[in-house]
Motif scaffolding. Structure first.
Motif, short mmCIF file in Angstrom:
data_model
loop_
_atom_site.label_atom_id
_atom_site.label_comp_id
_atom_site.label_asym_id
_atom_site.label_seq_id
_atom_site.Cartn_x
_atom_site.Cartn_y
_atom_site.Cartn_z
N SER A 119 9.26 2.22 -9.13
CA SER A 119 10.52 2.09 -8.40
C SER A 119 11.06 0.68 -8.50
CB SER A 119 10.32 2.47 -6.93
OG SER A 119 9.69 1.43 -6.21
N TRP A 120 12.28 0.52 -8.04
CA TRP A 120 12.95 -0.78 -8.09
C TRP A 120 12.33 -1.80 -7.13
CZ3 TRP A 120 14.59 -1.98 -3.27
CH2 TRP A 120 14.86 -0.93 -2.38
N ILE A 121 11.47 -1.35 -6.23
CA ILE A 121 10.88 -2.27 -5.26
C ILE A 121 9.66 -3.01 -5.82
CG2 ILE A 121 9.13 -0.84 -4.09
CD1 ILE A 121 10.49 -1.73 -1.45
N VAL A 146 13.54 3.61 -1.63
CA VAL A 146 14.03 3.88 -0.28
C VAL A 146 12.94 4.56 0.54
CG1 VAL A 146 15.72 5.17 1.07
CG2 VAL A 146 16.42 4.02 -1.04
N ALA A 147 12.23 5.51 -0.07
CA ALA A 147 11.15 6.20 0.62
C ALA A 147 10.05 5.22 1.03
CB ALA A 147 10.58 7.29 -0.27
N ALA A 148 9.76 4.25 0.16
CA ALA A 148 8.73 3.26 0.47
C ALA A 148 9.14 2.41 1.67
CB ALA A 148 8.47 2.37 -0.75
N LEU A 149 10.39 1.99 1.71
CA LEU A 149 10.86 1.19 2.85
C LEU A 149 10.82 2.00 4.14
CD1 LEU A 149 13.90 -0.69 1.24
CD2 LEU A 149 11.65 -1.64 1.81
N LEU A 150 11.27 3.25 4.08
CA LEU A 150 11.27 4.09 5.26
C LEU A 150 9.85 4.35 5.76
CD1 LEU A 150 12.69 5.96 7.30
CD2 LEU A 150 12.56 7.78 5.58
N LEU A 151 8.96 4.67 4.84
CA LEU A 151 7.58 4.95 5.22
C LEU A 151 6.87 3.69 5.70
CD1 LEU A 151 5.47 7.08 5.54
CD2 LEU A 151 4.91 6.88 3.11
N THR A 152 7.25 2.53 5.17
CA THR A 152 6.69 1.26 5.66
C THR A 152 7.08 1.04 7.11
OG1 THR A 152 6.65 0.24 3.47
CG2 THR A 152 6.69 -1.24 5.36
N ALA A 153 8.36 1.27 7.43
CA ALA A 153 8.82 1.11 8.81
C ALA A 153 8.04 2.03 9.75
CB ALA A 153 10.32 1.39 8.90
N ILE A 154 7.84 3.26 9.32
CA ILE A 154 7.09 4.22 10.14
C ILE A 154 5.63 3.80 10.27
CG2 ILE A 154 6.25 6.60 10.23
CD1 ILE A 154 8.86 7.43 8.83
N SER A 155 5.05 3.32 9.17
CA SER A 155 3.64 2.94 9.16
C SER A 155 3.38 1.69 9.98
CB SER A 155 3.16 2.72 7.72
OG SER A 155 3.30 3.91 6.96
N VAL A 156 4.39 0.88 10.22
CA VAL A 156 4.27 -0.28 11.11
C VAL A 156 4.52 0.13 12.56
CG1 VAL A 156 5.32 -2.49 11.75
CG2 VAL A 156 4.82 -1.99 9.35
N LEU A 160 13.85 11.68 -1.60
CA LEU A 160 14.39 10.32 -1.53
C LEU A 160 14.06 9.52 -2.78
CD1 LEU A 160 13.39 9.41 2.15
CD2 LEU A 160 15.63 10.16 1.34
N ASP A 161 14.89 8.50 -3.04
CA ASP A 161 14.57 7.51 -4.07
C ASP A 161 13.24 6.86 -3.71
OD1 ASP A 161 15.50 5.34 -6.18
OD2 ASP A 161 14.83 4.26 -4.39
N PRO A 162 12.34 6.63 -4.68
CA PRO A 162 11.01 6.09 -4.36
C PRO A 162 11.05 4.76 -3.61
CG PRO A 162 11.04 6.92 -6.60
CD PRO A 162 12.46 7.00 -6.09
N HIS A 181 0.82 -1.21 0.00
CA HIS A 181 0.00 0.00 0.00
C HIS A 181 0.86 1.26 0.00
CE1 HIS A 181 -4.01 -1.72 0.33
NE2 HIS A 181 -3.54 -2.60 1.21
N VAL A 182 1.94 1.24 0.76
CA VAL A 182 2.82 2.40 0.83
C VAL A 182 3.43 2.69 -0.54
CG1 VAL A 182 5.02 3.25 1.73
CG2 VAL A 182 3.32 2.27 3.29
N ALA A 183 4.02 1.67 -1.14
CA ALA A 183 4.69 1.85 -2.43
C ALA A 183 3.69 2.25 -3.51
CB ALA A 183 5.42 0.57 -2.82
N GLY A 184 2.52 1.62 -3.52
CA GLY A 184 1.52 1.96 -4.52
C GLY A 184 1.06 3.40 -4.41
N GLY A 185 0.85 3.86 -3.18
CA GLY A 185 0.42 5.24 -2.97
C GLY A 185 1.48 6.24 -3.37
N LEU A 186 2.73 5.95 -3.01
CA LEU A 186 3.83 6.85 -3.38
C LEU A 186 4.01 6.95 -4.88
CD1 LEU A 186 6.64 5.97 -0.79
CD2 LEU A 186 5.47 8.16 -1.03
N GLU A 187 3.99 5.81 -5.54
CA GLU A 187 4.20 5.81 -6.98
C GLU A 187 3.07 6.51 -7.72
OE1 GLU A 187 4.92 1.80 -8.16
OE2 GLU A 187 6.72 1.60 -6.92
N ALA A 188 1.83 6.33 -7.22
CA ALA A 188 0.70 7.03 -7.83
C ALA A 188 0.82 8.53 -7.64
CB ALA A 188 -0.61 6.52 -7.24
#
Length: 351
Positions: A47-49, A300-310, A296-298, A34-41
């Motif tokens: 992104s590479w993830i 990297v940003a997705a991983l960081l925001l995932t950690a925060i969202s958890v 941030l790289d998309p 969900h984090v990566a999908g929202g960021l990319e949209a």
């Protein structure tokens, strides 16, 4: 010679360690998707993830539903009244509460849609769930259906498998996701004893389990470039076959990692608060990143925001315990169909 020392499978509190590990893996991958999908949209950039998210689709939801179904046998023997009070009322309460919070953010009564828009969207969510909370809605439906068909559970499992060969694609969440995932939930319930016994054997033979996991990992990665995000619309039977293989992979992964990453097990034990509340830090964090010009790289940003969202839901869950805000993650005492003993736990923190 194969290693024969089993991992600790039952930590304090009578929980099964590898189940918590598996739920932790799945819930983090759900948040990441969900984090990566929202960021990319939001930024209009992939992104590479994405390949990892496509790979995880094979086991993310099938695994979470199967793990949630493992303990259905503890509930189906209860009377309907006790069953509804024990499982369905809490799940329905959490969905109604957190969907209201979600809807307030997406369709605020003070926004363009006004109060009527908020009410209309909330009413629609009672029939056709949308957004991140659809899993709670479907889980409620799955528990009710599982109890209703339990007497004919083996026949029901065959029917659900036939439905999963070519899941519906009507555009309505309940029938589409029901046909896609009920088979995994019911399989977890029907084969609960066999699955747990197999996990115990796998834990006692780690070298063989590691070899099996390596083979599964290689094959699952090879499948991703060909199927990827199109698993749901692939040829009939592919969704079911990948789901079965994915479930095997998540079970092997869970057994191998059980007890070795305490933070992952903690996430699994508290998967319900994570799932209910992760959209709050996800949305706020995305807004902050966009206002900062997305430095941030998309990926990297997705991983960081995932950690925060958890982490934020877990912290919130701990902070509100014993406070007037405890209702966010615990069913209020008044919302009960039966008298309950003082101090009796209403519902666990795991899905």
């Amino acid at each position: 010679m194969a290693e024969t020392t089993a991992l600790p499978q039952r930590p304090a509190g009578g929980r099964i360690g590898w189940v918590d590990t598996g739920k932790g893996i799945c819930i983090i991958l759900v948040v990441l998707m969900h984090v990566a999908g929202g960021l990319e949209a939001a930024i209009g950039q992939e992104s590479w993830i994405d390949p990892m998210i496509a790979w995880a689709k094979q086991f993310r939801m099938p695994g979470l539903f199967l793990l949630s179904g493992l303990f259905v046998t503890r509930l189906v023997g209860l009377s309907w009244g006790a069953f509804l009070d024990r499982k369905i009322v809490p799940l329905a309460y959490f969905y109604l509460l957190w969907f209201a919070i979600n809807a307030l953010m997406r369709f605020p009564p003070w926004g363009e849609a006004g109060l009527s828009g908020f009410v209309q969207n909330y009413a629609l969510g009672l029939v056709d769930p949308f957004g991140v909370l659809w899993f709670i809605y479907l889980l409620t439906v799955f528990f009710v259906v599982a109890k209703a068909v339990w007497r004919w559970r083996h026949a029901a499992l065959i029917v659900s498998a036939l439905l999963a060969l070519a899941p519906l694609s009507t555009g309505w969440m309940v029938p589409d996701q029901f046909t896609a995932y009920f088979v995994f939930f019911l399989a977890g319930a029907v084969f609960s004893a066999e699955i747990r016994a197999a996990a115990e054997r796998a834990a006692a033979n780690r070298n063989k389990t590691l070899l099996l996991w390596g083979g599964w990992f290689a094959l699952s990665v090879l499948a991703t470039p060909f199927l990827g995000h199109d698993v749901q619309t692939a040829a009939p039977g592919v969704h079911l076959l990948l789901g079965i293989a994915g479930v095997a992979g998540i079970l092997l992964s869970s057994v191998l990692l059980a007890g070795r990453l305490p933070w992952l097990d903690y996430c699994g034990r508290n998967s319900l608060p994570i799932y209910l509340a992760f959209f709050l830090p996800m949305v706020i964090g995305r807004i902050v990143l966009l206002r900062l010009g997305f430095p941030l790289d998309p990926g990297v940003a997705a991983l960081l925001l995932t950690a925060i969202s958890v982490a934020v839901p877990l912290l919130l869950h701990r902070l509100v315990k014993g406070t007037p805000l405890a209702f966010l993650f615990a069913r209020p005492a008044w919302l009960s169909l039966r008298p309950r003993a003082v101090g009796q736990q209403e519902v666990g923190s795991s899905l």
